[in-house]
Design a protein around this motif. Sequence first.
Motif: not given
Length: 179
Positions: A73-75, A104-107, A59-66, A139-140
Amino acid sequence: MSTLSREDKLASWLAAEQAVRAGLAEPGTTSLAAVAEMTPMDFFDRIGRGELPCPPFGVLLDFVPLEWASGRFVFQGTPDARHYNPLGSVHGGYAATLLDSCMGCAIHTQLKAGQGYTTTDLRVSYIRALRHDSGPVRAEGRVVHVGRSTAVAEGRLYDVDDRLYAVGSTTCLILDMRG
């Protein structure tokens, strides 16, 4: 095979982001004990369905998990003037954060219930500057290797025209979150 026009692809990206945003819960955190009880995919699925709070940092940087699947993992986010450094371009930390998050989320998607991770090494190579008019970027992250104690992933940050802004790689330490 038909190829979407740039305008159609951009509209598709923005619609996908809006659909995700509409389903996210308010920002917050989930206790380590609760996360440790879930499989990583269940954890991410529950965030995506709005059953768990969305991460405040996104929210702070305004990106979401897509998008997420095992090992990927893609944001998505749209940098703007809030993310600028004093030189008039988006601070490199924005790209680094998106890459660190997707890798990190992909891991995390390939870990077992009760396991977590932390970044031990993050390498980012910047290709071109992000600006407020870069539009949405993705970001993938993709897993390269998951072992017993460490994991490696790589990532790329690109726009709707597939222009590359940065690439990265990470090593993460795998942790036991139980107890």
